[in-house]
Design an enzyme around this catalytic site. Structure first.
Site, PDB file in Angstrom:
ATOM      1  N   ARG A  13       0.815  -1.196   0.000  1.00 38.35           N
ATOM      2  CA  ARG A  13       0.000   0.000   0.000  1.00 38.35           C
ATOM      3  C   ARG A  13       0.861   1.263   0.000  1.00 38.35           C
ATOM      4  O   ARG A  13       0.389   2.338  -0.347  1.00 38.35           O
ATOM      5  CB  ARG A  13      -0.875   0.030   1.261  1.00 38.35           C
ATOM      6  CG  ARG A  13      -2.329  -0.030   0.958  1.00 38.35           C
ATOM      7  CD  ARG A  13      -3.147   0.055   2.222  1.00 38.35           C
ATOM      8  NE  ARG A  13      -4.097  -1.041   2.320  1.00 38.35           N
ATOM      9  CZ  ARG A  13      -5.135  -1.207   1.506  1.00 38.35           C
ATOM     10  NH1 ARG A  13      -5.383  -0.345   0.557  1.00 38.35           N
ATOM     11  NH2 ARG A  13      -5.940  -2.224   1.661  1.00 38.35           N
ATOM     12  N   ARG A  64     -12.989   8.663  -0.361  1.00 39.74           N
ATOM     13  CA  ARG A  64     -12.365   7.368  -0.577  1.00 39.74           C
ATOM     14  C   ARG A  64     -11.400   7.432  -1.771  1.00 39.74           C
ATOM     15  O   ARG A  64     -10.298   6.898  -1.723  1.00 39.74           O
ATOM     16  CB  ARG A  64     -13.476   6.354  -0.866  1.00 39.74           C
ATOM     17  CG  ARG A  64     -13.267   4.992  -0.285  1.00 39.74           C
ATOM     18  CD  ARG A  64     -14.600   4.324   0.023  1.00 39.74           C
ATOM     19  NE  ARG A  64     -15.419   4.084  -1.159  1.00 39.74           N
ATOM     20  CZ  ARG A  64     -16.745   3.939  -1.126  1.00 39.74           C
ATOM     21  NH1 ARG A  64     -17.392   4.044   0.007  1.00 39.74           N
ATOM     22  NH2 ARG A  64     -17.422   3.714  -2.227  1.00 39.74           N
ATOM     23  N   ARG A 107     -26.394   2.640   0.133  1.00 39.56           N
ATOM     24  CA  ARG A 107     -25.587   2.395   1.332  1.00 39.56           C
ATOM     25  C   ARG A 107     -24.990   3.720   1.836  1.00 39.56           C
ATOM     26  O   ARG A 107     -24.695   4.613   1.052  1.00 39.56           O
ATOM     27  CB  ARG A 107     -24.454   1.420   1.031  1.00 39.56           C
ATOM     28  CG  ARG A 107     -24.935   0.015   0.698  1.00 39.56           C
ATOM     29  CD  ARG A 107     -23.771  -0.930   0.656  1.00 39.56           C
ATOM     30  NE  ARG A 107     -22.623  -0.310  -0.024  1.00 39.56           N
ATOM     31  CZ  ARG A 107     -21.556  -0.956  -0.437  1.00 39.56           C
ATOM     32  NH1 ARG A 107     -21.456  -2.236  -0.257  1.00 39.56           N
ATOM     33  NH2 ARG A 107     -20.570  -0.328  -1.036  1.00 39.56           N
ATOM     34  N   ARG A 148     -25.473   3.510  -7.191  1.00 35.73           N
ATOM     35  CA  ARG A 148     -25.650   2.113  -6.784  1.00 35.73           C
ATOM     36  C   ARG A 148     -26.800   1.980  -5.783  1.00 35.73           C
ATOM     37  O   ARG A 148     -26.957   2.801  -4.887  1.00 35.73           O
ATOM     38  CB  ARG A 148     -24.345   1.614  -6.149  1.00 35.73           C
ATOM     39  CG  ARG A 148     -24.325   0.118  -5.860  1.00 35.73           C
ATOM     40  CD  ARG A 148     -23.055  -0.277  -5.144  1.00 35.73           C
ATOM     41  NE  ARG A 148     -21.862  -0.008  -5.945  1.00 35.73           N
ATOM     42  CZ  ARG A 148     -20.703   0.405  -5.446  1.00 35.73           C
ATOM     43  NH1 ARG A 148     -20.571   0.623  -4.167  1.00 35.73           N
ATOM     44  NH2 ARG A 148     -19.682   0.622  -6.241  1.00 35.73           N
TER      45      ARG A 148
END
Ligand SMILES: [Zn+2]
Length: 213
Positions: free
Chosen positions: A88, A171, A160, A127
């Protein structure tokens, strides 16, 4: 085939990873899976990692690296592997390089799935998930027959909490900040395989297979 796959959240990395391991018959190695497995089996490293996780802290680099080292030395990694979610950071990448050198092996490619931020946001914000059966829809790309209602069981379709525009933008921002130095690091080694992730799932996979040929 020794591979790393990177891509922003919502780029379809998981789907591509599944196709890659199937085609090349290599294990899919993700940090999350390894952590869960070591904790479940109560290994020394697993116990160490759990201490941090129980306190809500990130598992420190040296532990993650040790867990990956342990995993890569197993028999099923002899013919290759697909690393997902590791490294990462550049520090982790340097540690991985040192480990691979010790094992006398080299990475073949770092698959970098690119999708424009705007499209990632549109995909995530549109979504919808069925409250009952968890089937997923998209208001534009995969709408249900009746708005807000699941085709399968008539359940209510909801957005969500982490699919709101603000959360998704954050994000993506975190991803770019983390991953840009990593991509630069591997670009300098000539390992980056850039993939256009905005295309259909099958097209994206075709690009990967061609790129690895
Ligand atoms: Zn449903």
């Amino acid at each position: 085939m020794r591979l790393i796959i990177v891509g922003p959240p919502g780029a379809g990395k998981g789907t591509q990873a599944e196709s890659i391991i199937e085609k090349y018959q290599i294990p899919h190695i993700s940090t999350g899976d390894i952590l869960r497995e070591n904790i479940k089996n109560e290994t020394h490293l697993g116990k160490e990692a759990k201490k941090f996780m129980d306190h809500g802290d990130l598992v420190p680099d040296h532990l993650v690296v040790a867990l990956i080292q342990d995993r890569l030395s197993r028999e099923d990694c002899k013919n290759g592997f697909l690393l997902d979610g590791f490294p990462r950071t550049v520090a982790q990448a340097v540690a991985l390089d040192a480990q691979l050198k010790k094992l006398g092996i080299k990475l073949d490619r770092v698959i970098n799935i690119n999708v424009d931020d705007d499209l990632l946001i549109e995909r995530a914000v549109g979504r919808r998930v069925c409250k009952t059966c968890k089937a997923t829809y998209h208001v534009k790309y995969n709408p249900p027959k009746e708005e807000g209602v699941c085709d399968i069981d008539g359940g209510e379709l909801i957005q969500r909490d982490d699919d709101t525009e603000k959360t998704v933008k954050n994000r993506i921002k975190v991803y770019h900040e983390q991953t840009a130095p990593l991509v630069d690091y591997y670009r300098a080694q000539g390992l980056i395989l850039n993939i256009d992730g905005s295309k259909a799932i099958g097209d994206v996979f075709d690009q990967i297979v061609k790129g690895l040929a």
